[in-house]
Each structure stands twice: as structure tokens, then as C-alpha cells.
Design a protein around this motif. Structure first.
Motif, PDB file in Angstrom:
ATOM      1  N   ARG A 153      59.419 -19.861  60.643  1.00 48.62           N
ATOM      2  CA  ARG A 153      59.643 -21.308  60.575  1.00 48.62           C
ATOM      3  C   ARG A 153      60.988 -21.568  59.912  1.00 48.62           C
ATOM      4  N   ASN A 154      61.820 -22.356  60.573  1.00 51.83           N
ATOM      5  CA  ASN A 154      63.126 -22.726  60.017  1.00 51.83           C
ATOM      6  C   ASN A 154      63.943 -21.514  59.596  1.00 51.83           C
ATOM      7  N   GLY A 155      63.888 -20.450  60.380  1.00 54.66           N
ATOM      8  CA  GLY A 155      64.662 -19.254  60.089  1.00 54.66           C
ATOM      9  C   GLY A 155      64.087 -18.382  58.992  1.00 54.66           C
ATOM     10  N   LEU A 156      62.846 -18.644  58.560  1.00 52.83           N
ATOM     11  CA  LEU A 156      62.217 -17.880  57.488  1.00 52.83           C
ATOM     12  C   LEU A 156      60.965 -17.173  58.005  1.00 52.83           C
ATOM     13  N   LEU A 157      60.540 -16.145  57.272  1.00 53.60           N
ATOM     14  CA  LEU A 157      59.387 -15.334  57.618  1.00 53.60           C
ATOM     15  C   LEU A 157      58.231 -15.656  56.688  1.00 53.60           C
ATOM     16  N   ALA A 158      57.023 -15.674  57.215  1.00 50.04           N
ATOM     17  CA  ALA A 158      55.839 -15.869  56.384  1.00 50.04           C
ATOM     18  C   ALA A 158      55.400 -14.537  55.804  1.00 50.04           C
ATOM     19  N   VAL A 159      55.239 -14.503  54.483  1.00 50.14           N
ATOM     20  CA  VAL A 159      54.727 -13.328  53.780  1.00 50.14           C
ATOM     21  C   VAL A 159      53.595 -13.788  52.872  1.00 50.14           C
ATOM     22  N   PRO A 160      52.721 -12.867  52.436  1.00 50.36           N
ATOM     23  CA  PRO A 160      51.646 -13.277  51.518  1.00 50.36           C
ATOM     24  C   PRO A 160      52.210 -13.914  50.260  1.00 50.36           C
ATOM     25  N   ARG A 161      51.436 -14.796  49.663  1.00 44.88           N
ATOM     26  CA  ARG A 161      51.921 -15.574  48.531  1.00 44.88           C
ATOM     27  C   ARG A 161      52.376 -14.696  47.371  1.00 44.88           C
ATOM     28  N   ASP A 162      51.736 -13.559  47.163  1.00 46.70           N
ATOM     29  CA  ASP A 162      52.086 -12.700  46.033  1.00 46.70           C
ATOM     30  C   ASP A 162      53.151 -11.665  46.379  1.00 46.70           C
ATOM     31  N   ALA A 163      53.767 -11.774  47.559  1.00 42.93           N
ATOM     32  CA  ALA A 163      54.675 -10.729  48.040  1.00 42.93           C
ATOM     33  C   ALA A 163      55.885 -10.535  47.134  1.00 42.93           C
ATOM     34  N   GLN A 164      56.403 -11.607  46.562  1.00 39.14           N
ATOM     35  CA  GLN A 164      57.619 -11.501  45.768  1.00 39.14           C
ATOM     36  C   GLN A 164      57.390 -10.772  44.445  1.00 39.14           C
ATOM     37  N   ARG A 165      56.115 -10.601  44.070  1.00 31.49           N
ATOM     38  CA  ARG A 165      55.822  -9.862  42.847  1.00 31.49           C
ATOM     39  C   ARG A 165      55.554  -8.390  43.120  1.00 31.49           C
ATOM     40  N   SER A 166      55.601  -8.000  44.389  1.00 39.21           N
ATOM     41  CA  SER A 166      55.300  -6.621  44.765  1.00 39.21           C
ATOM     42  C   SER A 166      56.582  -5.902  45.177  1.00 39.21           C
ATOM     43  N   PRO A 167      56.693  -4.599  44.855  1.00 37.51           N
ATOM     44  CA  PRO A 167      57.879  -3.843  45.287  1.00 37.51           C
ATOM     45  C   PRO A 167      57.901  -3.594  46.788  1.00 37.51           C
ATOM     46  N   HIS A 168      56.751  -3.746  47.444  1.00 35.14           N
ATOM     47  CA  HIS A 168      56.659  -3.543  48.887  1.00 35.14           C
ATOM     48  C   HIS A 168      56.191  -4.843  49.538  1.00 35.14           C
ATOM     49  N   THR A 169      57.054  -5.410  50.361  1.00 35.14           N
ATOM     50  CA  THR A 169      56.760  -6.686  51.001  1.00 35.14           C
ATOM     51  C   THR A 169      56.259  -6.453  52.414  1.00 35.14           C
ATOM     52  N   ARG A 170      55.310  -7.244  52.835  1.00 30.25           N
ATOM     53  CA  ARG A 170      54.804  -7.152  54.212  1.00 30.25           C
ATOM     54  C   ARG A 170      54.737  -8.552  54.812  1.00 30.25           C
ATOM     55  N   LEU A 171      54.695  -8.593  56.111  1.00 28.86           N
ATOM     56  CA  LEU A 171      54.554  -9.863  56.805  1.00 28.86           C
ATOM     57  C   LEU A 171      53.118 -10.358  56.688  1.00 28.86           C
ATOM     58  N   ALA A 172      52.947 -11.657  56.547  1.00 26.36           N
ATOM     59  CA  ALA A 172      51.617 -12.241  56.625  1.00 26.36           C
ATOM     60  C   ALA A 172      51.160 -12.202  58.080  1.00 26.36           C
ATOM     61  N   THR A 173      49.914 -11.859  58.299  1.00 31.97           N
ATOM     62  CA  THR A 173      49.382 -11.809  59.662  1.00 31.97           C
ATOM     63  C   THR A 173      48.092 -12.608  59.745  1.00 31.97           C
ATOM     64  N   LEU A 174      47.886 -13.187  60.911  1.00 33.29           N
ATOM     65  CA  LEU A 174      46.670 -13.928  61.192  1.00 33.29           C
ATOM     66  C   LEU A 174      46.003 -13.325  62.424  1.00 33.29           C
ATOM     67  N   PRO A 175      44.684 -13.368  62.500  1.00 30.91           N
ATOM     68  CA  PRO A 175      44.013 -12.927  63.731  1.00 30.91           C
ATOM     69  C   PRO A 175      44.401 -13.844  64.889  1.00 30.91           C
ATOM     70  N   GLY A 176      44.541 -13.260  66.060  1.00 29.20           N
ATOM     71  CA  GLY A 176      44.908 -14.067  67.215  1.00 29.20           C
ATOM     72  C   GLY A 176      43.918 -15.182  67.492  1.00 29.20           C
TER      73      GLY A 176
END
Length: 343
Positions: free
Chosen positions: A49-72
Motif C-alpha cells: 500500500r502506497n509503496g510500503l510492505l505489510a509486516v507483522p506489528r512486532d516486526a521492527q523489534r525482531s532481527p529477522h523481518t518477514r512479510l505479513a501473510t493472510l490466507p487466500g
């Protein structure tokens, strides 16, 4: 005497060019493909959205970031009800057990919500908009440059492709030939003009750019600061867009001379990677300078200098200079010349 390019090799690792997904191009024209895939249990959905990626809310506190995913299945009804671009990125594996990835471009979702609020005749589903807005509020939104240093190669590949397509959909809403609105086609990899007398298909525009690490006969590197950069400490290498009718090598020579007054001779190709800001393909070269007197143009480039490896590291340590971000191909080019990574 050996040329400074004698032992130069192509870049083995480029941050945004590590994706291993199978595009399954042959499936893009299947009728109802997106709707079908969203119902499959191994399909997951990522959001941009608006050139940004959705990640889990706590991602910035983790050394390993992942994309947020939703079931289809969770977003299936919303995709059918709303004019949002769903982009089938591809699959890992084959057959029924293959993991498939769809990206949704939610740019403009707030506008749909406002339209619903102001109009009793809005054609969009209140439930669909509300559900997606609720999902957006529960996630953190991250720039690709910040995502890359902490993410896996596989998810970097997904993010880069999703943003490249979404940025194009955000910029083009009408047919450039007749002005009619466009709709997504080819599973999000194209658009189709809605004018019945036209109906042409449109494909993403990729803007080629060259980027060149220039060294002199003493193997010093030319680094420069550009006027457009907000960070006054950022120094990188020569770069610019390819002009119409121009080949890559000529573009590298032209940009170097225009920006710094340096003439370059031998040029060697290093590699390429996408740069979705908004839709470039960066093609990297290393070149040997024929001249060394610097004359910046003071338009694009406001400062440039030759540095040895020791001088460059001293400039980083003392805070006089900062390197390009880890996602940038320029960072990898400088590290190749330097002989080690920059932390």
C-alpha cells in the motif's frame, strides 16, 4: 601493467535479485485464476500500500523481518467486491502442494472508504472495505529499503516484484491512447483498456538506468554526492537513466562526464537488479577513468572525490561519509571494490 578491471568479476549477490519463484506465466490468462487460487489452502496473500510492505506489528523489534501473510480465503470476497489489483506472483513447487503467492495492492483503500461514507449509492461493499481497513490497522507498514537487511532472499523477491507491479498500477489508471479507464489483466501483470473500440493491453514500463563504479589507474574509487539526496553524508557512485536510442555503455560514459567531468574508457558489466522506486532496472558497470580532474556540474552532482580504500574507511569511521543502503546495488559495488562488507 594490469588494467584495474583485469580481475573484476560479475557481482555474485545482489540484494533485490535473489527471488526463486516460478512465475507460471502460462497460467496468467486462465479465466478466474485469482479467484481460484484464493480458495486453495496453500495460497497466501501479501499486502502492499502506497509503496510500503505489510509486516507483522512486532516486526521492527525482531532481527529477522518477514512479510505479513493472510490466507487466500480470508480476502477472497473483498477481492471480488472491490476494484483493487490482485497480482499473482507465482509458485514454489508444482502441483496441488505448491505454495502460491498473491499480492494485493491496497493503495486508495481509504478513498474507497470515504466514497462509501459520502454516497449512499457507492458500488463497493462496506464489509469488504471495513475488513481490509481493519487488517491494515493491525499491521506495520515498512519501506523496502528497511525491509531488505532483515529479510530472507525469498521474501525480498516477493516484495520487490509486488512493489514493482503495484507502483505501476498506482501510476497508470487510464489508457494512454484514448483516455478510457483501465482494469488489471493477465493476473495483475498487465492492464486492459475498457474502451470497447480499443481494448488494447498495456504492460509495465521498466526504466533502464546505468550505475558505474569508476576507478583510476591507482585503483582509487570515484565517489560523489548528488543534490537530490536528503542525506548530506551519503556518497555513492555515478548513475543515471538511459536516453532514448542510447546503449548502456554510452550512457555510463555520458553520465560520468556530465556529472563529474571524468572521461571513462574500458567498461565491464557487473550485473543488474530491479529498483522499484518507482520502476527502474539498475545495470551495473565498472569502468576505468581516462582523466582524473573532477569538475562537478553543480546541478545533479555537488561534490565528488577520489578515495583509496583506507581513505574511504576513514571517512566512514569518522562520519564524514555514509554508504548507500544495503538494498542498493551501489552498496554491493563499493564493497566489491573495497574487498569486504561495510557494516
Amino acid at each position: 601493467m594490469f588494467s584495474p578491471l583485469a580481475f573484476t568479476q560479475t557481482l555474485p549477490f545482489l540484494p533485490l535479485a535473489q527471488g526463486d519463484i516460478s512465475y507460471e506465466i502460462e497460467r496468467r490468462n486462465e479465466p478466474g485464476l485469482i479467484a481460484q487460487l484464493l480458495q486453495e489452502p496453500h495460497t497466501h496473500v501479501i499486502l502492499v500500500r502506497n509503496g510500503l510492505l505489510a509486516v507483522p506489528r512486532d516486526a521492527q523489534r525482531s532481527p529477522h523481518t518477514r512479510l505479513a501473510t493472510l490466507p487466500g480465503s480470508y480476502v477472497s470476497a473483498a477481492v471480488q467486491a472491490l476494484p483493487i489489483a490482485a497480482m499473482y506472483l507465482g509458485a514454489y513447487g508444482k502441483g496441488e502442494q505448491a505454495e502460491r503467492v498473491i499480492a494485493l495492492n491496497l493503495t486508495g483503500l481509504e478513498g474507497l472508504a470515504q466514497e462509501l461514507k459520502e454516497s449512499q449509492e457507492a458500488q463497493y461493499s462496506v464489509e469488504a472495505v471495513t475488513m481490509l481497513l481493519r487488517a491494515c490497522a493491525q499491521l506495520t507498514w515498512m519501506d523496502l529499503r528497511s525491509f531488505v537487511p532483515h529479510a530472507s532472499s525469498r521474501e525480498i523477491g516477493q516484495a520487490t516484484t509486488a512493489l514493482s507491479l503495484a507502483n505501476w498500477h498506482d501510476r497508470q489508471h487510464y489508457c494512454p491512447a484514448c483516455g478510457a479507464p483501465t482494469v488489471p489483466a493477465h493476473a495483475g501483470w498487465a492492464q486492459r483498456c475498457t474502451n470497447a473500440d480499443d481494448g488494447r493491453e498495456l504492460f509495465p514500463r521498466v526504466e533502464p538506468a546505468v550505475i558505474t563504479a569508476i576507478v583510476d589507474q591507482d585503483d582509487r574509487l570515484l565517489v560523489q554526492h548528488n543534490a537530490a539526496w536528503s542525506n548530506p553524508l551519503l556518497y555513492s557512485v555515478s548513475a543515471g537513466f538511459v536516453e532514448a536510442g542510447e546503449n548502456l555503455e554510452h550512457a555510463a560514459r555520458r553520465e560520468a562526464f556530465e556529472e563529474t567531468g571524468i572521461e571513462i574508457g574500458e567498461v565491464k558489466y557487473l550485473g543488474s537488479q530491479p529498483w522499484p522506486f518507482p520502476g527502474s532496472l539498475m545495470m551495473a558497470f565498472k569502468a576505468v577513468a581516462k582523466t582524473t580532474d573532477i569538475h562537478v556540474d553543480n546541478v545533479e552532482t555537488v561534490a565528488a572525490e577520489w578515495v583509496t580504500r583506507e581513505e574511504y574507511m576513514r571517512a566512514l569511521v569518522t562520519g564524514r561519509m555514509e554508504p548507500p543502503v544495503k538494498a542498493a546495488i551501489a552498496r554491493v559495488m563499493i564493497e566489491q571494490w573495497l574487498g569486504h562488507t561495510v557494516e
